[in-house]
Design a protein around this motif. Structure first.
Motif, PDB file in Angstrom:
ATOM      1  N   GLY A  37       1.272  -1.213  -0.057  1.00  6.29           N
ATOM      2  CA  GLY A  37       0.286   0.103   0.079  1.00  6.29           C
ATOM      3  C   GLY A  37       1.147   1.267  -0.455  1.00  6.29           C
ATOM      4  N   ARG A  38       2.282   1.172   0.419  1.00  2.00           N
ATOM      5  CA  ARG A  38       2.726   2.044   0.033  1.00  2.00           C
ATOM      6  C   ARG A  38       4.278   2.142  -0.871  1.00  2.00           C
ATOM      7  N   PHE A  39       4.420   1.125  -1.626  1.00  2.00           N
ATOM      8  CA  PHE A  39       5.127   0.555  -2.329  1.00  2.00           C
ATOM      9  C   PHE A  39       5.103   1.047  -3.798  1.00  2.00           C
ATOM     10  N   THR A  40       5.605   0.333  -4.575  1.00  2.00           N
ATOM     11  CA  THR A  40       4.730   0.214  -6.069  1.00  2.00           C
ATOM     12  C   THR A  40       6.019  -0.098  -6.577  1.00  2.00           C
ATOM     13  N   ILE A  41       6.137  -1.557  -7.210  1.00  2.00           N
ATOM     14  CA  ILE A  41       7.608  -1.807  -8.413  1.00  2.00           C
ATOM     15  C   ILE A  41       6.928  -2.213  -9.313  1.00  2.00           C
ATOM     16  N   SER A  42       8.250  -1.418 -10.392  1.00  2.00           N
ATOM     17  CA  SER A  42       7.086  -1.549 -11.904  1.00  2.00           C
ATOM     18  C   SER A  42       8.618  -1.048 -12.786  1.00  2.00           C
ATOM     19  N   ARG A  43       8.276  -1.888 -13.904  1.00  2.00           N
ATOM     20  CA  ARG A  43       9.609  -2.386 -14.766  1.00  2.00           C
ATOM     21  C   ARG A  43       8.969  -1.385 -16.182  1.00  2.00           C
ATOM     22  N   ASP A  44       9.959  -0.857 -16.641  1.00  2.00           N
ATOM     23  CA  ASP A  44      10.508  -0.275 -17.976  1.00  2.00           C
ATOM     24  C   ASP A  44      11.531  -1.336 -18.858  1.00  2.00           C
ATOM     25  N   ASN A  45      10.347  -2.626 -19.629  1.00  2.00           N
ATOM     26  CA  ASN A  45      11.066  -2.830 -20.247  1.00  2.00           C
ATOM     27  C   ASN A  45      12.087  -2.436 -21.753  1.00  2.00           C
ATOM     28  N   ALA A  46      11.511  -1.769 -22.406  1.00  2.00           N
ATOM     29  CA  ALA A  46      11.533  -0.413 -23.613  1.00  2.00           C
ATOM     30  C   ALA A  46      12.999  -0.016 -22.374  1.00  2.00           C
ATOM     31  N   LYS A  47      13.496   0.534 -21.739  1.00  2.00           N
ATOM     32  CA  LYS A  47      14.373   1.717 -21.685  1.00  2.00           C
ATOM     33  C   LYS A  47      15.380   0.833 -19.929  1.00  2.00           C
TER      34      LYS A  47
END
Length: 116
Positions: free
Chosen positions: A64-74
């Motif tokens: 609820g406080r942290f969010t992980i994400s990925r940008d495969n293009a970068k």
């Protein structure tokens, strides 16, 4: 292979930081990516994972406080950290893991300090 973590710093409790992990030498889309942290005197613990298809897992303490994400293009992975608490103070490490090929890489760590 290099994983370069950045974005750490000093922030007051309740503030936000965004960590980024940039990879060279590997294609992150082929890896499960994770952020781990290690506080002084403590063992390294999982903070968040993101699978190759994009599924996420979080440590209960950051849900609820942290969010992980990925940008495969970068070829990068981010960790957005909101509502930071002093107990979030630690060195944060990014990790790239592919169990099928038995490959496991770690970044150098970035220090996050949350003042009360």
């Amino acid at each position: 292979v290099q994983l370069q973590a950045s974005g750490g710093g000093l922030v007051q409790a309740g503030g936000s930081l965004r960590l980024s992990c940039a990879a060279s030498g590997i294609t992150l889309s082929m890896y499960t990516m994770g952020w781990y942290r290690q506080a002084p005197g403590s063992q390294r613990e999982l903070v968040a994972l993101i699978s190759k298809p994009g599924g996420t897992t979080y440590n209960d303490s950051v849900k609820g406080r942290f969010t992980i994400s990925r940008d495969n293009a970068k070829n990068t992975v981010q960790l957005q950290m909101n509502t930071l608490k002093p107990e979030d103070t630690a060195v944060y490490y990014c990790n790239a893991r592919n169990r099928y090929y038995n490959r496991d890489f770690w970044g150098q760590g970035t220090l996050v300090t949350v003042s009360s």
